[in-house]
Design an enzyme around this catalytic site. Structure first.
Site, PDB file in Angstrom:
ATOM      1  CG  ASP A  13      52.577  37.646  41.881  1.00 40.18           C
ATOM      2  OD1 ASP A  13      52.740  38.101  40.738  1.00 40.18           O
ATOM      3  OD2 ASP A  13      53.254  38.002  42.867  1.00 40.18           O
ATOM      4  CE  LYS A  16      47.190  40.043  37.917  1.00 39.04           C
ATOM      5  NZ  LYS A  16      47.872  39.518  39.121  1.00 39.04           N
ATOM      6  N   GLY A  40      54.351  40.709  36.532  1.00 39.80           N
ATOM      7  CA  GLY A  40      54.989  39.559  35.905  1.00 39.80           C
ATOM      8  C   GLY A  40      53.928  38.494  35.721  1.00 39.80           C
ATOM      9  CG  HIS A  41      50.733  39.164  34.041  1.00 45.50           C
ATOM     10  ND1 HIS A  41      49.855  40.008  33.433  1.00 45.50           N
ATOM     11  CD2 HIS A  41      50.851  39.624  35.314  1.00 45.50           C
ATOM     12  CE1 HIS A  41      49.454  40.934  34.294  1.00 45.50           C
ATOM     13  NE2 HIS A  41      50.064  40.725  35.448  1.00 45.50           N
ATOM     14  CD  GLN A 227      50.503  45.990  39.405  1.00 40.48           C
ATOM     15  OE1 GLN A 227      49.764  46.814  38.917  1.00 40.48           O
ATOM     16  NE2 GLN A 227      51.574  45.566  38.768  1.00 40.48           N
TER      17      GLN A 227
HETATM   18  P1  GDP Z   1      49.937  36.778  37.581  1.00 44.73           P
HETATM   19  O1  GDP Z   1      50.879  37.885  37.913  1.00 44.73           O
HETATM   20  O2  GDP Z   1      48.626  36.940  38.261  1.00 44.73           O
HETATM   21  O3  GDP Z   1      49.775  36.527  36.105  1.00 44.73           O
HETATM   22  O4  GDP Z   1      50.577  35.454  38.213  1.00 44.73           O
HETATM   23  P2  GDP Z   1      52.124  34.991  38.137  1.00 44.73           P
HETATM   24  O5  GDP Z   1      52.384  34.488  36.763  1.00 44.73           O
HETATM   25  O6  GDP Z   1      53.021  36.048  38.668  1.00 44.73           O
HETATM   26  O7  GDP Z   1      52.130  33.840  39.217  1.00 44.73           O
HETATM   27  C1  GDP Z   1      51.351  32.685  39.089  1.00 44.73           C
HETATM   28  C2  GDP Z   1      52.275  31.463  39.022  1.00 44.73           C
HETATM   29  O8  GDP Z   1      51.533  30.292  39.234  1.00 44.73           O
HETATM   30  C3  GDP Z   1      52.942  31.278  37.667  1.00 44.73           C
HETATM   31  O9  GDP Z   1      54.224  30.760  37.863  1.00 44.73           O
HETATM   32  C4  GDP Z   1      52.050  30.268  36.961  1.00 44.73           C
HETATM   33  O10 GDP Z   1      52.737  29.504  35.972  1.00 44.73           O
HETATM   34  C5  GDP Z   1      51.657  29.401  38.116  1.00 44.73           C
HETATM   35  N1  GDP Z   1      50.336  28.769  38.030  1.00 44.73           N
HETATM   36  C6  GDP Z   1      49.215  29.212  37.430  1.00 44.73           C
HETATM   37  N2  GDP Z   1      48.167  28.415  37.701  1.00 44.73           N
HETATM   38  C7  GDP Z   1      48.646  27.422  38.477  1.00 44.73           C
HETATM   39  C8  GDP Z   1      48.051  26.298  39.117  1.00 44.73           C
HETATM   40  O11 GDP Z   1      46.854  26.061  39.043  1.00 44.73           O
HETATM   41  N3  GDP Z   1      48.868  25.510  39.870  1.00 44.73           N
HETATM   42  C9  GDP Z   1      50.196  25.754  40.011  1.00 44.73           C
HETATM   43  N4  GDP Z   1      50.913  24.911  40.746  1.00 44.73           N
HETATM   44  N5  GDP Z   1      50.796  26.821  39.441  1.00 44.73           N
HETATM   45  C10 GDP Z   1      50.028  27.644  38.691  1.00 44.73           C
HETATM   46  P1  IMO Z   2      51.309  41.064  39.038  1.00 35.93           P
HETATM   47  O1  IMO Z   2      50.640  41.797  37.893  1.00 35.93           O
HETATM   48  C1  IMO Z   2      52.644  41.081  43.188  1.00 35.93           C
HETATM   49  C2  IMO Z   2      53.887  44.922  44.848  1.00 35.93           C
HETATM   50  C3  IMO Z   2      55.344  45.084  45.208  1.00 35.93           C
HETATM   51  C4  IMO Z   2      55.230  46.045  46.382  1.00 35.93           C
HETATM   52  C5  IMO Z   2      54.087  46.957  45.950  1.00 35.93           C
HETATM   53  C6  IMO Z   2      54.534  48.266  45.318  1.00 35.93           C
HETATM   54  O2  IMO Z   2      52.380  40.130  38.600  1.00 35.93           O
HETATM   55  O3  IMO Z   2      50.292  40.445  39.917  1.00 35.93           O
HETATM   56  P2  IMO Z   2      55.559  48.880  42.950  1.00 35.93           P
HETATM   57  O4  IMO Z   2      56.826  48.425  42.265  1.00 35.93           O
HETATM   58  O5  IMO Z   2      54.318  48.570  42.178  1.00 35.93           O
HETATM   59  O6  IMO Z   2      55.617  50.302  43.395  1.00 35.93           O
HETATM   60  O7  IMO Z   2      55.504  48.006  44.321  1.00 35.93           O
HETATM   61  O8  IMO Z   2      53.319  46.212  45.005  1.00 35.93           O
HETATM   62  N1  IMO Z   2      53.626  44.505  43.458  1.00 35.93           N
HETATM   63  C7  IMO Z   2      53.238  43.280  43.107  1.00 35.93           C
HETATM   64  N2  IMO Z   2      53.071  42.168  43.848  1.00 35.93           N
HETATM   65  N3  IMO Z   2      52.364  41.053  41.866  1.00 35.93           N
HETATM   66  C8  IMO Z   2      52.492  42.159  41.107  1.00 35.93           C
HETATM   67  O9  IMO Z   2      52.094  42.231  39.816  1.00 35.93           O
HETATM   68  C9  IMO Z   2      52.987  43.338  41.718  1.00 35.93           C
HETATM   69  N4  IMO Z   2      53.261  44.580  41.280  1.00 35.93           N
HETATM   70  C10 IMO Z   2      53.633  45.290  42.360  1.00 35.93           C
HETATM   71  O10 IMO Z   2      55.922  43.858  45.581  1.00 35.93           O
HETATM   72  O11 IMO Z   2      54.817  45.345  47.527  1.00 35.93           O
HETATM   73 MG    MG Z   3      52.778  38.142  38.764  1.00 30.38          MG
END
Ligand code: GDP
Ligand code: IMO
Ligand code: MG
Length: 430
Positions: A13, A16, A40-41, A227
């Protein structure tokens, strides 16, 4: 020729998805090569927010081809749901999406096993998986006997395979899940998955051959990590990890594209740390600071909506994962989340049994005992979400970024100050 990789250096998270979306316009092909619907991106484009899970974030640009390779574990109803969602919002999903015929497929038994096994890690604390069947599907892939790949859907023995595996799982599931585990109906599963297979057929291809031809003919590839490196099955905080190589080392094994084609590796970090699920987290702030970060950063899981655990930036971990992943430059995301804090702490070392340690421990029990050694930096206490140039950031924000860069040992190429595409500072633009 060029191939760029976007790798999360923390526990996932790191934003990316936002970065991949921004870089897509400079590439021809975007590749997801490990993980599954546990990812979840989020991509925010103006008033539109897209939550992508299995499909590469590149899908939002119809000019590029989005490829899901054999290193990914595919859940057919999930990916079909994602395709339908995107199409209903006007996103093109046609020949610009390719799915590997080598990708292993998640079946209902994997999800039942994930639910049944998550709490039974030796030592007590649950992994806290996303319950998407990821670990059990990778286990069957490595075990080979009970595995089905996407290419198998189109072979005459597909039904026999499912019925055979369902029968074997029916013998095992009660052992894991208890005598009340609902039995699997192999024929019903076959009938359901046959239909998914027909719908997915236009997207299915040998993506390894496609990508090898692409790099050899000078196409520009962008690899989208899922991840984060601390969740890497071999190099992360085992067993509190996911079941694939989520650090930079996984790019080649997951995609079939040799490392020699990779020209740039971008390590993505938040300006602080978060973690979802169980396992040690030395800099965790289970207090009002953690809550402040959670509120400001909206730190709730994209897939499961669980509150993310929040804490200070951990240099020991980020230095390790940037070296492990061969990172060239850093992207530091969610800087705006720290804007109100008067003082910001950075963990520069651990103290374990009275000894100062700067190498990330290989053993979970050492990490559990690690006490962070902090350096305090003054906050900037100024709103920065409207800043677009590095030079316009408050001096304390620049000092914070410079210190992270120095400690991790990599230059900073990108700083993100908000979720929107526009809220991005490119160091090269001054
Ligand atoms: P990923 O899994 O690495 O793609 O990241 P996620 O999408 O799960 O989580 C990142 C969260 O931060 C998302 O809700 C984005 O919309 C949000 N986000 C991304 N860049 C920024 C930032 O610079 N500031 C803030 N406040 N939110 C951001
Ligand atoms: P993105 O791509 C954050 C974590 C789960 C758990 C561990 C194992 O959005 O960054 P799994 O279901 O993969 O067997 O769970 O990994 N986990 C993540 N945490 N971002 C993710 O993906 C994750 N994918 C798995 O919360 O701790
Ligand atoms: Mg994510």
């Amino acid at each position: 020729m060029s191939a760029t990789c976007v790798i999360g250096l923390q526990w996932g998270d790191e934003a990316k998805g936002k970065l991949v979306d921004l870089l897509t316009e400079h590439h021809d092909i975007v590749v997801r090569y490990q993980g599954g619907a546990n990812a979840g991106h989020t991509v925010v484009a103006g008033d539109q927010t897209y939550k992508l899970s299995l499909i590469p974030s590149g899908i939002l640009n119809p000019r590029v081809v989005s490829v899901v390779t054999g290193g990914v574990v595919l859940n057919p109803p999930s990916i079909l749901g994602e395709i339908d969602q995107l199409v209903s919002r006007g996103v093109q999903v046609t020949s610009n999406l390719m799915l590997s015929d080598r990708a292993h497929v998640i079946f209902p038994w994997h999800i039942s096993e994930d639910r049944a096994m998550d709490g039974s890690v030796s030592g007590g604390e649950a992994i806290g998986t996303t319950q998407r069947g990821i670990g059990p599907c990778y286990r069957d892939k490595v075990g080979r006997a009970h595995a089905i790949r996407l290419g198998d859907f189109y072979r005459p023995d597909f039904r026999d395979k499912i019925v055979h595996i369902a029968a074997a799982k029916n013998r095992m599931l009660p052992v894991w899940a208890g005598p009340d585990a609902a039995p699997l109906d192999g024929d019903a599963i076959y009938n359901e998955y046959r239909v998914y297979g027909e719908r997915l057929k236009p997207f299915v291809a040998d993506t390894t051959a496609y990508l090898l031809n692409a790099v050899e003919s000078g196409k520009r590839l962008l690899f989208e990590g899922a991840q984060g490196a601390l969740l890497d099955i071999d190099h992360g905080t085992f067993p509190y990890v996911t079941s694939s190589n989520s650090s930079g080392v996984g790019v080649s094994s997951g995609s079939g594209v040799p490392a020699r084609w990779i020209t740039k590796i971008i390590g993505v970090v938040k300006a602080y740390n978060t973690r979802v699920g169980g396992g040690p987290f030395p800099t965790e702030q289970n207090n009002e600071i953690g809550q402040h970060i959670r509120d400001k950063g909206n730190e709730y899981g994209t897939v499961t909506r669980r509150p993310r655990r929040c804490g200070w930036f951990d240099v020991v971990a980020a230095r390790y994962t940037s070296r492990l992943s061969g990172v060239d430059v850093l992207a530091i995301m969610l800087m705006d989340v720290l804007s109100e804090l008067p003082t910001i702490q950075v963990c520069t070392a651990y103290e374990i049994d009275g000894k100062r340690v700067t190498d990330f421990p290989s053993q979970l029990e050492d990490l559990r005992r690690a006490k962070p050694v902090y350096e305090s930096l003054p906050g900037w206490q100024t709103e920065i979400t409207g800043v677009r140039k590095y030079a316009d950031l408050p001096p304390n924000a620049r000092a914070y970024l410079a210190r992270l860069s120095e400690l991790v040992g990599r230059p900073v190429d990108v700083v993100s100050v908000g979720p929107d595409r526009s809220q991005t500072i490119w160091a090269k633009n001054g």
